[in-house]
Design a protein around this motif. Structure first.
Motif, PDB file in Angstrom:
ATOM      1  N   THR A   8     -19.341  12.854 -19.720  1.00 39.56           N
ATOM      2  CA  THR A   8     -19.115  11.756 -20.653  1.00 39.56           C
ATOM      3  C   THR A   8     -19.432  10.416 -20.000  1.00 39.56           C
ATOM      4  O   THR A   8     -19.669  10.341 -18.802  1.00 39.56           O
ATOM      5  CB  THR A   8     -17.648  11.741 -21.099  1.00 39.56           C
ATOM      6  N   SER A   9     -19.405   9.365 -20.819  1.00 45.33           N
ATOM      7  CA  SER A   9     -19.729   8.045 -20.283  1.00 45.33           C
ATOM      8  C   SER A   9     -18.667   7.591 -19.291  1.00 45.33           C
ATOM      9  O   SER A   9     -18.960   6.875 -18.340  1.00 45.33           O
ATOM     10  CB  SER A   9     -19.866   7.035 -21.417  1.00 45.33           C
ATOM     11  N   SER A  10     -17.414   8.037 -19.457  1.00 46.36           N
ATOM     12  CA  SER A  10     -16.400   7.610 -18.490  1.00 46.36           C
ATOM     13  C   SER A  10     -16.613   8.319 -17.148  1.00 46.36           C
ATOM     14  O   SER A  10     -16.289   7.767 -16.094  1.00 46.36           O
ATOM     15  CB  SER A  10     -14.999   7.879 -19.025  1.00 46.36           C
ATOM     16  N   ASP A  11     -17.183   9.523 -17.192  1.00 48.53           N
ATOM     17  CA  ASP A  11     -17.540  10.187 -15.932  1.00 48.53           C
ATOM     18  C   ASP A  11     -18.561   9.364 -15.174  1.00 48.53           C
ATOM     19  O   ASP A  11     -18.439   9.119 -13.977  1.00 48.53           O
ATOM     20  CB  ASP A  11     -18.139  11.573 -16.199  1.00 48.53           C
ATOM     21  N   ILE A  12     -19.596   8.935 -15.920  1.00 49.00           N
ATOM     22  CA  ILE A  12     -20.651   8.145 -15.285  1.00 49.00           C
ATOM     23  C   ILE A  12     -20.076   6.834 -14.762  1.00 49.00           C
ATOM     24  O   ILE A  12     -20.381   6.417 -13.638  1.00 49.00           O
ATOM     25  CB  ILE A  12     -21.775   7.849 -16.308  1.00 49.00           C
ATOM     26  N   ALA A  13     -19.194   6.213 -15.571  1.00 47.85           N
ATOM     27  CA  ALA A  13     -18.617   4.937 -15.146  1.00 47.85           C
ATOM     28  C   ALA A  13     -17.839   5.113 -13.851  1.00 47.85           C
ATOM     29  O   ALA A  13     -17.841   4.231 -12.986  1.00 47.85           O
ATOM     30  CB  ALA A  13     -17.717   4.378 -16.241  1.00 47.85           C
ATOM     31  N   GLY A  60     -13.854  -1.153 -11.383  1.00 46.41           N
ATOM     32  CA  GLY A  60     -13.432   0.127 -11.965  1.00 46.41           C
ATOM     33  C   GLY A  60     -11.927   0.268 -12.082  1.00 46.41           C
ATOM     34  O   GLY A  60     -11.442   1.110 -12.812  1.00 46.41           O
ATOM     35  N   GLY A  61     -11.171  -0.556 -11.335  1.00 48.93           N
ATOM     36  CA  GLY A  61      -9.717  -0.468 -11.400  1.00 48.93           C
ATOM     37  C   GLY A  61      -9.205   0.717 -10.601  1.00 48.93           C
ATOM     38  O   GLY A  61      -9.987   1.539 -10.128  1.00 48.93           O
ATOM     39  N   ASN A  62      -7.881   0.773 -10.444  1.00 44.19           N
ATOM     40  CA  ASN A  62      -7.339   1.823  -9.576  1.00 44.19           C
ATOM     41  C   ASN A  62      -6.438   2.804 -10.311  1.00 44.19           C
ATOM     42  O   ASN A  62      -5.519   3.367  -9.735  1.00 44.19           O
ATOM     43  CB  ASN A  62      -6.598   1.187  -8.397  1.00 44.19           C
ATOM     44  N   ASP A  63      -6.698   3.038 -11.600  1.00 47.40           N
ATOM     45  CA  ASP A  63      -5.884   4.059 -12.284  1.00 47.40           C
ATOM     46  C   ASP A  63      -6.414   5.435 -11.894  1.00 47.40           C
ATOM     47  O   ASP A  63      -7.564   5.585 -11.500  1.00 47.40           O
ATOM     48  CB  ASP A  63      -5.932   3.929 -13.819  1.00 47.40           C
ATOM     49  N   ASP A  64      -5.542   6.432 -12.041  1.00 49.54           N
ATOM     50  CA  ASP A  64      -5.957   7.792 -11.707  1.00 49.54           C
ATOM     51  C   ASP A  64      -6.955   8.287 -12.746  1.00 49.54           C
ATOM     52  O   ASP A  64      -6.729   8.144 -13.945  1.00 49.54           O
ATOM     53  CB  ASP A  64      -4.733   8.723 -11.704  1.00 49.54           C
ATOM     54  N   LYS A  65      -8.052   8.846 -12.274  1.00 50.41           N
ATOM     55  CA  LYS A  65      -9.044   9.389 -13.210  1.00 50.41           C
ATOM     56  C   LYS A  65      -9.483  10.759 -12.706  1.00 50.41           C
ATOM     57  O   LYS A  65      -9.707  10.936 -11.519  1.00 50.41           O
ATOM     58  CB  LYS A  65     -10.283   8.487 -13.268  1.00 50.41           C
ATOM     59  N   LEU A  67     -12.609  13.242 -13.140  1.00 51.03           N
ATOM     60  CA  LEU A  67     -13.970  13.170 -13.659  1.00 51.03           C
ATOM     61  C   LEU A  67     -14.661  14.519 -13.547  1.00 51.03           C
ATOM     62  O   LEU A  67     -14.308  15.351 -12.715  1.00 51.03           O
ATOM     63  CB  LEU A  67     -14.771  12.133 -12.881  1.00 51.03           C
ATOM     64  N   PHE A  68     -15.682  14.703 -14.376  1.00 50.83           N
ATOM     65  CA  PHE A  68     -16.553  15.872 -14.323  1.00 50.83           C
ATOM     66  C   PHE A  68     -15.762  17.178 -14.310  1.00 50.83           C
ATOM     67  O   PHE A  68     -15.957  18.035 -13.453  1.00 50.83           O
ATOM     68  CB  PHE A  68     -17.478  15.800 -13.101  1.00 50.83           C
ATOM     69  N   GLY A  69     -14.855  17.287 -15.264  1.00 52.27           N
ATOM     70  CA  GLY A  69     -14.113  18.535 -15.404  1.00 52.27           C
ATOM     71  C   GLY A  69     -13.324  18.919 -14.169  1.00 52.27           C
ATOM     72  O   GLY A  69     -13.241  20.095 -13.831  1.00 52.27           O
ATOM     73  N   GLY A  70     -12.733  17.949 -13.470  1.00 55.58           N
ATOM     74  CA  GLY A  70     -11.883  18.251 -12.331  1.00 55.58           C
ATOM     75  C   GLY A  70     -12.597  18.283 -11.002  1.00 55.58           C
ATOM     76  O   GLY A  70     -12.018  18.662  -9.990  1.00 55.58           O
ATOM     77  N   MET A  71     -13.872  17.875 -10.980  1.00 55.62           N
ATOM     78  CA  MET A  71     -14.596  17.857  -9.709  1.00 55.62           C
ATOM     79  C   MET A  71     -14.155  16.687  -8.832  1.00 55.62           C
ATOM     80  O   MET A  71     -14.022  16.822  -7.624  1.00 55.62           O
ATOM     81  CB  MET A  71     -16.106  17.740  -9.973  1.00 55.62           C
ATOM     82  N   LEU A  72     -13.990  15.527  -9.466  1.00 56.25           N
ATOM     83  CA  LEU A  72     -13.600  14.339  -8.708  1.00 56.25           C
ATOM     84  C   LEU A  72     -12.249  13.853  -9.216  1.00 56.25           C
ATOM     85  O   LEU A  72     -11.954  13.951 -10.411  1.00 56.25           O
ATOM     86  CB  LEU A  72     -14.631  13.213  -8.898  1.00 56.25           C
ATOM     87  N   TYR A  73     -11.438  13.357  -8.296  1.00 51.50           N
ATOM     88  CA  TYR A  73     -10.154  12.801  -8.689  1.00 51.50           C
ATOM     89  C   TYR A  73     -10.035  11.438  -8.036  1.00 51.50           C
ATOM     90  O   TYR A  73      -9.888  11.333  -6.816  1.00 51.50           O
ATOM     91  CB  TYR A  73      -9.032  13.730  -8.247  1.00 51.50           C
ATOM     92  N   LEU A  74     -10.138  10.391  -8.869  1.00 51.39           N
ATOM     93  CA  LEU A  74     -10.098   9.032  -8.335  1.00 51.39           C
ATOM     94  C   LEU A  74      -8.680   8.494  -8.424  1.00 51.39           C
ATOM     95  O   LEU A  74      -8.053   8.549  -9.486  1.00 51.39           O
ATOM     96  CB  LEU A  74     -11.014   8.114  -9.157  1.00 51.39           C
ATOM     97  N   ASN A  75      -8.158   8.006  -7.310  1.00 52.63           N
ATOM     98  CA  ASN A  75      -6.877   7.301  -7.349  1.00 52.63           C
ATOM     99  C   ASN A  75      -6.880   6.263  -6.232  1.00 52.63           C
ATOM    100  O   ASN A  75      -7.925   5.998  -5.628  1.00 52.63           O
ATOM    101  CB  ASN A  75      -5.712   8.283  -7.217  1.00 52.63           C
ATOM    102  N   THR A  76      -5.724   5.680  -5.952  1.00 55.96           N
ATOM    103  CA  THR A  76      -5.696   4.640  -4.921  1.00 55.96           C
ATOM    104  C   THR A  76      -6.083   5.212  -3.566  1.00 55.96           C
ATOM    105  O   THR A  76      -6.666   4.523  -2.744  1.00 55.96           O
ATOM    106  CB  THR A  76      -4.297   4.009  -4.815  1.00 55.96           C
ATOM    107  N   PHE A  77      -5.768   6.487  -3.344  1.00 59.00           N
ATOM    108  CA  PHE A  77      -6.114   7.129  -2.069  1.00 59.00           C
ATOM    109  C   PHE A  77      -7.627   7.107  -1.859  1.00 59.00           C
ATOM    110  O   PHE A  77      -8.119   6.641  -0.821  1.00 59.00           O
ATOM    111  CB  PHE A  77      -5.596   8.572  -2.082  1.00 59.00           C
ATOM    112  N   SER A  78      -8.375   7.586  -2.865  1.00 57.55           N
ATOM    113  CA  SER A  78      -9.829   7.624  -2.692  1.00 57.55           C
ATOM    114  C   SER A  78     -10.383   6.208  -2.602  1.00 57.55           C
ATOM    115  O   SER A  78     -11.316   5.935  -1.850  1.00 57.55           O
ATOM    116  CB  SER A  78     -10.477   8.380  -3.839  1.00 57.55           C
ATOM    117  N   MET A  79      -9.767   5.282  -3.346  1.00 57.07           N
ATOM    118  CA  MET A  79     -10.270   3.902  -3.347  1.00 57.07           C
ATOM    119  C   MET A  79     -10.085   3.259  -1.978  1.00 57.07           C
ATOM    120  O   MET A  79     -10.965   2.556  -1.474  1.00 57.07           O
ATOM    121  CB  MET A  79      -9.504   3.114  -4.399  1.00 57.07           C
TER     122      MET A  79
END
Lengths: 484, 101
Positions: A8-13, A60-65, A67-79
């Motif tokens: 989805t577009s949010s994945d790309i974002a 992009g902000g630091n909310d938990d996301k 992405l890609f059906g559970g492949m990537l998990y963005l949060n403050t840790f990854s940021m």
């Protein structure tokens, strides 16, 4: 089959920074191919790509996301880690200016491009929420590093360290992959949360597969972050690689390795983790002791720093062993401080180097009278590496040790403190050589204004974090809470 | 499944061990590299076996990625080995020992 739900577009974002970095790397390669620009401009393009990626990250902000059906998990840790990689990458590019020419290699656009690819790989490693993603990030990083380490094609030492890194790195990849395959076999999934819930529910196919899997994954990681007894490659590789690459190699990729390791063991194997604590204990003790003892007898400065970074990895394992919020936040703080100190130290060594042979302690004799500013800077980084107050190295070590004591690892901390005392010898040896031995030196380090400014910034970081660590500590505790 | 899972995994473990021994005891850089490829292929076998067992394609997709990586690694690896060979006229790792204290 409908793929649109996975794309989805949010994945790309979410992966905008990676996209920006990839495009920049391609532009850099094109510029190199066209050969119409000066090398300085290519470095500038690469650096602005890193800055742009950082801006995109902030946007992009630091909310938990997820992405890609559970492949990537963005949060403050990854940021947190993303910013560290971008920062280290940027500084490496700045320090590299003019270094390759000095070492007798033509400047190539591949160099900044490979650093950008390595940064993308590291970002994927700590953003990953799936063993497949960790593997892909790790390999993107490793493949870039193999080339970077052997980048001085006409230099025998660089060739040799490239070959050694390639063979042992690929060997480690084999272990990591076999571990991932067995974990997949035991749990039926490669997703971190899926693995954790399969273990918690007791629907593991066979305990043997699971434990072999975790063991092989650990061996793979131990190779990549150079934990004893899997550290044998690191002194050779660090010594032979171009010094700016060594500075990069011992900071960001090590942070990425520890970040991914933390994520795998905290999110995927929380249930299995307690049974592995003894192994982490042994790894920590072995790594710090072997690193320190070997560093004592080195005569080559880059080799000494390689063993010193092995021993620092040993201290960091203590944080993984402790594994609570205090431990993880201490690891994060340590990684920042450690990166600043090592980048600075290697940058100064790269300025002082003058030919293909790397520097020995003796060559630093009398440097203080010849170039007081650079010697002072190197002395500050050494003092901080040794862990003396009021530098940041002290606060970083204190954080790790107190987190370990709070969990009752008294003996571990005693060994770590003894190791720290041993390490004073080799860190101060270089200061003694610079200040107390008066001899004519052949070293003629010269600094550009930009490099000097960046070094001043690193020194400021070392002191500010040493005197008022509160601000960064708040961040690291927040970040640690996000994964615990 | 016609072939039991255990047999597939045992074969894969055996291949993996052969690869590891090859890396540890061979002295020619190219042979070591081939042994590493053997390790990766052992991993592929295990993944396909597990994938069959769970009746899911996840493992097989993983295999594609591993194969891609293996190809990329060969490209980079052989380039490094050739660069070294041009300068040293040898790929025997016992003779590649300039880096020491």
């Amino acid at each position: 089959m409908d793929l649109s739900q996975y794309f989805t577009s949010s994945d790309i974002a979410g992966i905008t920074p990676e996209i920006i970095l990839t495009l920049t790397a391609l532009v850099v390669l094109t510029l190199e191919m066209a050969r119409v620009f000066r090398p300085g401009i290519i470095l500038l393009v690469a650096a602005s790509g890193l800055v742009l990626a950082g801006t995109a990250l902030v946007q992009g902000g630091n909310d938990d996301k997820i992405l890609f059906g559970g492949m990537l998990y963005l949060n403050t840790f990854s940021m947190f880690f993303d910013f560290l990689y971008l920062f280290v990458g940027l500084l490496t590019l700045i320090f590299s200016q003019g270094y390759l020419e000095k070492m007798g290699s033509e400047t190539r656009g591949e160099y900044p491009a490979l650093i950008l690819f390595a940064v993308i790989g590291m970002m994927l490693m700590t953003r990953a929420n799936d063993l497949v993603m960790v593997f892909l990030g790790l390999e993107l990083l490793s493949l870039s590093l193999y080339v970077l380490v052997g980048f001085l094609r006409h230099n025998l030492l660089s060739n040799e360290s490239g070959l050694k890194y390639l063979l042992l790195g690929a060997f480690a990849t084999g272990f990591f992959l076999f571990g991932a395959a067995l974990t997949f076999g035991a749990t039926g999934t490669t997703n971190f949360s899926g693995i954790a819930s399969a273990i918690a529910a007791g629907t593991v196919l066979s305990e043997i597969y699971l434990y072999l899997g975790i063991g092989f994954l650990l061996i793979g990681f131990a190779f990549k972050v150079a934990l004893a007894p899997f550290h044998m490659w690191s002194p050779d590789v660090y010594q032979g690689a171009p010094t700016t690459v060594t500075g990069f190699l011992c900071t960001a990729p090590k942070a990425a390795g520890f970040g991914a390791m933390l994520k795998v063991f905290m999110i995927a194997f929380p249930e299995a983790f307690p049974e592995w604590q003894d192994i982490f204990w042994v790894l920590a003790v072995l790594t710090m002791t072997v690193g320190n003892i070997s560093a004592l007898v080195q005569s080559n400065v880059k080799r000494m720093l390689a063993f010193s970074s092995v021993s620092h990895a040993g201290y960091l394992v203590m944080g993984i062993l402790v594994k609570d919020i205090a431990g993880v936040s201490a690891v994060l703080f340590y990684l920042i401080v450690y990166s600043a100190m090592n980048l600075g130290a290697f940058a100064i060594i790269s300025l002082a180097e003058k030919d293909e042979q790397s520097l020995t302690f003796k060559q630093f004799r009398g440097l203080a009278s010849q170039n007081p500013l650079l010697s002072g800077a190197l002395a500050i980084f050494m003092v901080s590496l040794a862990g003396f107050p009021p530098t940041a190295g002290f606060i970083a070590k204190y954080g790790l040790f107190s987190a370990a004591i709070a969990k009752g690892y008294i003996w571990l901390v005693v060994i770590a403190v003894l190791n720290t005392v041993v390490s004073f010898y080799y860190y101060f040896r270089i200061i003694v050589n610079m200040y107390m031995r008066d001899e004519k030196v052949g070293l003629q380090p010269s600094t550009g204004l930009l490099t000097a400014g960046i070094l001043a910034l690193l020194i400021a970081i070392v002191f500010i974090l040493g005197i008022t660590p509160g601000y960064l500590l708040e961040i690291t505790v927040d970040v640690a809470t996000a994964v615990s | 499944m016609i072939v039991p899972l255990e047999h597939v995994i045992l074969l894969s473990l055996a291949l993996f061990s052969i690869g590891v021994f090859g890396v540890l005891f061979r002295r020619n850089a190219i042979t070591i590299f081939m042994s590493i490829e053997l390790m990766l292929n052992a991993v592929n076998l295990a993944l396909v076996g597990f994938s069959r067992y769970y009746d899911s394609v996840d493992g097989q997709v993983f295999v594609f990625l591993v194969m891609t990586l293996a190809a990329a690694e060969v490209a980079v690896g052989l380039a490094i080995i050739i660069a070294l060979y041009r300068n040293r006229q040898t790929v025997n790792i016992d003779e590649i020992n300039l880096l020491k204290n």
